[in-house]
Design an enzyme around this catalytic site. Structure first.
Site, mmCIF file in Angstrom:
data_model
loop_
_atom_site.group_PDB
_atom_site.id
_atom_site.type_symbol
_atom_site.label_atom_id
_atom_site.label_comp_id
_atom_site.label_asym_id
_atom_site.label_seq_id
_atom_site.Cartn_x
_atom_site.Cartn_y
_atom_site.Cartn_z
ATOM 1 N N TYR A 126 0.029 -1.506 -12.166
ATOM 2 C CA TYR A 126 -1.382 -1.456 -12.546
ATOM 3 C C TYR A 126 -1.574 -0.797 -13.911
ATOM 4 O O TYR A 126 -2.548 -0.101 -14.155
ATOM 5 C CB TYR A 126 -2.216 -0.756 -11.450
ATOM 6 C CG TYR A 126 -1.995 -1.389 -10.090
ATOM 7 C CD1 TYR A 126 -2.437 -2.683 -9.837
ATOM 8 C CD2 TYR A 126 -1.294 -0.719 -9.078
ATOM 9 C CE1 TYR A 126 -2.209 -3.285 -8.604
ATOM 10 C CE2 TYR A 126 -1.063 -1.320 -7.844
ATOM 11 C CZ TYR A 126 -1.523 -2.596 -7.617
ATOM 12 O OH TYR A 126 -1.295 -3.202 -6.406
ATOM 13 N N ARG A 170 -6.080 3.410 -15.721
ATOM 14 C CA ARG A 170 -6.173 4.140 -14.458
ATOM 15 C C ARG A 170 -6.821 5.532 -14.580
ATOM 16 O O ARG A 170 -7.620 5.901 -13.731
ATOM 17 C CB ARG A 170 -4.794 4.253 -13.786
ATOM 18 C CG ARG A 170 -4.131 2.883 -13.516
ATOM 19 C CD ARG A 170 -2.909 2.977 -12.616
ATOM 20 N NE ARG A 170 -3.281 3.294 -11.261
ATOM 21 C CZ ARG A 170 -3.191 4.473 -10.711
ATOM 22 N NH1 ARG A 170 -2.665 5.484 -11.382
ATOM 23 N NH2 ARG A 170 -3.594 4.677 -9.489
ATOM 24 N N CYS A 193 -13.779 4.596 -28.493
ATOM 25 C CA CYS A 193 -15.038 5.295 -28.744
ATOM 26 C C CYS A 193 -15.829 5.592 -27.485
ATOM 27 O O CYS A 193 -16.980 5.181 -27.354
ATOM 28 C CB CYS A 193 -15.872 4.474 -29.710
ATOM 29 S SG CYS A 193 -14.947 4.141 -31.206
ATOM 30 N N GLU A 194 -15.222 6.218 -26.522
ATOM 31 C CA GLU A 194 -15.971 6.786 -25.413
ATOM 32 C C GLU A 194 -15.152 7.937 -24.824
ATOM 33 O O GLU A 194 -13.924 7.898 -24.839
ATOM 34 C CB GLU A 194 -16.340 5.749 -24.353
ATOM 35 C CG GLU A 194 -15.311 4.745 -23.953
ATOM 36 C CD GLU A 194 -15.923 3.704 -23.002
ATOM 37 O OE1 GLU A 194 -16.315 4.094 -21.902
ATOM 38 O OE2 GLU A 194 -16.010 2.523 -23.386
ATOM 39 N N ARG A 196 2.937 -1.517 -5.897
ATOM 40 C CA ARG A 196 3.153 -0.234 -6.571
ATOM 41 C C ARG A 196 4.477 0.425 -6.210
ATOM 42 O O ARG A 196 5.173 0.951 -7.082
ATOM 43 C CB ARG A 196 1.998 0.702 -6.196
ATOM 44 C CG ARG A 196 1.995 2.000 -6.975
ATOM 45 C CD ARG A 196 0.977 3.003 -6.412
ATOM 46 N NE ARG A 196 -0.256 2.405 -5.975
ATOM 47 C CZ ARG A 196 -1.406 2.439 -6.650
ATOM 48 N NH1 ARG A 196 -1.476 3.044 -7.811
ATOM 49 N NH2 ARG A 196 -2.500 1.873 -6.165
ATOM 50 N N TYR A 236 -9.984 5.633 -12.232
ATOM 51 C CA TYR A 236 -9.814 6.319 -10.945
ATOM 52 C C TYR A 236 -9.543 7.807 -11.109
ATOM 53 O O TYR A 236 -9.107 8.450 -10.151
ATOM 54 C CB TYR A 236 -8.628 5.729 -10.165
ATOM 55 C CG TYR A 236 -8.504 4.228 -10.159
ATOM 56 C CD1 TYR A 236 -9.415 3.442 -9.468
ATOM 57 C CD2 TYR A 236 -7.459 3.601 -10.820
ATOM 58 C CE1 TYR A 236 -9.285 2.056 -9.447
ATOM 59 C CE2 TYR A 236 -7.313 2.222 -10.800
ATOM 60 C CZ TYR A 236 -8.234 1.458 -10.116
ATOM 61 O OH TYR A 236 -8.095 0.099 -10.094
ATOM 62 N N GLY A 241 0.755 -1.244 0.000
ATOM 63 C CA GLY A 241 0.000 0.000 0.000
ATOM 64 C C GLY A 241 0.783 1.290 0.000
ATOM 65 O O GLY A 241 0.193 2.359 -0.193
HETATM 66 N N1 LLP Z 1 -1.679 -7.046 -0.786
HETATM 67 C C1 LLP Z 1 -3.003 -7.123 -1.017
HETATM 68 C C2 LLP Z 1 -3.811 -8.094 -0.284
HETATM 69 C C3 LLP Z 1 -3.592 -6.258 -1.958
HETATM 70 O O1 LLP Z 1 -4.905 -6.318 -2.186
HETATM 71 C C4 LLP Z 1 -2.786 -5.317 -2.671
HETATM 72 C C5 LLP Z 1 -3.362 -4.417 -3.651
HETATM 73 C C6 LLP Z 1 -1.408 -5.304 -2.396
HETATM 74 C C7 LLP Z 1 -0.886 -6.181 -1.436
HETATM 75 C C8 LLP Z 1 -0.453 -4.386 -3.097
HETATM 76 O O2 LLP Z 1 -0.725 -3.055 -2.818
HETATM 77 P P1 LLP Z 1 0.270 -1.910 -3.343
HETATM 78 O O3 LLP Z 1 1.551 -2.026 -2.587
HETATM 79 O O4 LLP Z 1 0.458 -2.112 -4.796
HETATM 80 O O5 LLP Z 1 -0.469 -0.660 -3.046
HETATM 81 N N2 LLP Z 1 -5.602 -1.065 -9.504
HETATM 82 C C9 LLP Z 1 -5.406 -0.096 -8.456
HETATM 83 C C10 LLP Z 1 -4.696 -0.680 -7.263
HETATM 84 C C11 LLP Z 1 -5.364 -1.893 -6.669
HETATM 85 C C12 LLP Z 1 -4.642 -2.462 -5.464
HETATM 86 C C13 LLP Z 1 -5.264 -3.714 -5.021
HETATM 87 N N3 LLP Z 1 -4.613 -4.396 -3.943
HETATM 88 C C14 LLP Z 1 -4.677 1.116 -9.029
HETATM 89 O O6 LLP Z 1 -4.384 1.145 -10.213
HETATM 90 O O7 LLP Z 1 -4.421 2.082 -8.299
#
Ligand code: LLP
Length: 428
Positions: free
Chosen positions: A379, A318, A350-351, A282, A322, A245
């Site tokens: 992502y 993205r 086309c949107e 990320r 978002y 996160g």
């Molecule tokens: N662990 C679990 C259980 C998760 O659900 C996630 C991300 C992570 C680790 C990794 O999180 P990170 O370090 O990448 O923040 N598609 C979205 C992000 C979705 C994240 C989902 N879970 C975007 O493009 O911002």
């Protein structure tokens, strides 16, 4: 203000944007556009920085494959010593195929199927992070069937607001993730009672793109409290999985430094004597990748110029999903910056949602010019689709002056080949 790619691995040599030491126009000439480009130095630097911040903690870094599951990216992390956090049988296969040892793989996710659980048990992964009491029953039965003991951790929902985008916030009580914190003790007791289960500890992931460590402090504090409750009831708690996160800079955000994050970890759960698992996605790959596209047209919009590029929301979802901001920079930077203009940057789909940027300051662009979208390593490609029958973009990895295509460009024929027309259709 004009954009910059927030990464030292994508910077200008003279007027030409390079990936490490490789001019991006050279890659475009060989691979075509659009394409994703990853920097091995960037991946390595972020991994090493996290590792350094966690020094002294009994930590296993399980890279969250969902951020970028290209085999070359996973293999790079495998070589750096990482484990993997997977959320599907497909990701589990990818992790194993790229050389991550099974003993360093954790399996998270709110909806694991019987087959996926069986695959995880057969593969001998480190642990399954269980998200409901019903899943405990299923894992127990699958483990009994396979004649093994499944090491499980219970993912707890701490009811903490990560203060990030609503769609990627996962630790509030209304979110679908984990076991409600109030159920920790009964759920753990059930795991301890069920046959073929070995409860190892607790897990948590409160959201993604966190820009502040305060929610971590609150959530990890609650986790520590639960460890004390479980231990007081006679349970053994050996492991804590703290999720991922940590946010990154897309525009001008100041994300927490890994050191600040690690300090919160030390302060909240560091003294519990637990092994720690981290699931960063990320923060390891986001700024180690860009998406490169070519300008197709520049037209007068009703309000300002519109540049139509050959990447679209099927390549980088993205912004559409978002309202995310990705820096956009020209591959050839003009020396004079005074005649830069505000324009919209859009894809061909086309949107109207297929818009990457509104009123972005860019040099006057012409058809054929290349632009790069920053912070696209996480992502990006993994969320791409073939909408409008646009095959997903290829991916390249750069190291120094070298590059390799790490995912080939697909064609419309590849898409068509997977489909078929029933022989009874049209035969009447
Ligand atoms: N662990 C679990 C259980 C998760 O659900 C996630 C991300 C992570 C680790 C990794 O999180 P990170 O370090 O990448 O923040 N598609 C979205 C992000 C979705 C994240 C989902 N879970 C975007 O493009 O911002």
């Amino acid at each position: 203000m004009t954009d910059r790619v927030p990464s030292p691995d994508f910077s200008y040599a003279g007027e030409t944007l390079c990936a490490e030491r490789l001019p991006l126009p050279d890659v475009a000439a060989e691979v075509g556009t659009p394409f994703y480009c990853y920097s091995l130095a960037g991946l390595t630097r972020s991994y090493r920085a996290l590792e350094a911040a966690l020094t002294g903690l009994p930590a296993t870094v399980c890279y969250a494959l969902k951020a970028n599951s290209n085999q070359a990216v996973i293999a790079a992390f495998a070589q750096l010593g990482a484990g993997a956090d997977v959320v599907s049988g497909g990701e589990l296969r990818r992790a194993l195929a790229a050389g991550i040892p099974a003993g360093r793989i954790v399996f998270s996710g709110v909806g694991k199927t019987r087959d996926e659980i069986a695959l995880a048990l057969r593969s001998g992964i480190r642990q399954i992070n269980v998200e409901s009491e019903a899943e405990l029953d299923l894992v127990s039965a699958a483990a009994a069937g396979a004649g093994v003991t499944a090491r499980v951790s219970l993912r707890i929902n701490p009811d903490v607001d990560a203060r990030t985008h609503d769609k990627i916030s996962t630790g509030r009580k209304q979110d679908k993730f984990g076991i409600a914190i109030g159920r920790t003790l009964p759920a753990y007791a059930r795991a301890a009672d069920l046959p073929n289960l070995a409860p190892a500890g607790l897990a948590m992931h409160i959201g993604s793109q966190l820009l502040d460590v305060a929610p971590y402090r609150a959530a990890f504090g609650r986790l520590a409290e639960q460890v004390r409750v479980l231990r007081a009831a006679g349970h053994e708690v050996k492991s804590l999985d703290l999720g991922g996160g940590v946010g990154i800079t897309y525009r001008d955000e100041t994300p927490p430094r890994f050191e600040d994050y690690a300090a919160v970890v030390r302060e909240t759960v560091g003294g519990l004597g637990c092994e720690l698992v981290f699931e960063p996605g990320r923060s390891l790959v986001g700024n180690a990748g860009i998406l490169v596209a070519r300008v197709l047209y520049v037209k007068d919009g009703g309000i300002r110029p519109i540049a139509v590029v050959d990447a679209a929301m099927n390549d980088l979802a993205r912004p559409a999903m978002y309202d995310a901001y990705h820096a956009i920079v020209p591959a050839i930077r003009p020396q004079k910056s005074q005649d830069w203009v505000e324009m919209d940057v859009v894809g061909p789909i086309c949107e109207s949602g297929d818009t990457f940027a509104v009123a972005r300051r860019l040099p006057p662009l012409a058809p054929g010019d290349l632009v790069a979208f920053g912070s696209a390593g996480a992502y990006g490609s993994v969320m791409s689709s073939a909408y409008n029958s646009r095959p997903p973009a290829p991916e390249v990895m750069v190291s120094g002056e070298r590059f390799a295509v790490v995912r080939a460009r697909q064609t419309a024929d590849d898409l068509i080949r997977q489909e078929s027309v029933p022989d009874w259709l049209g035969s009447a």
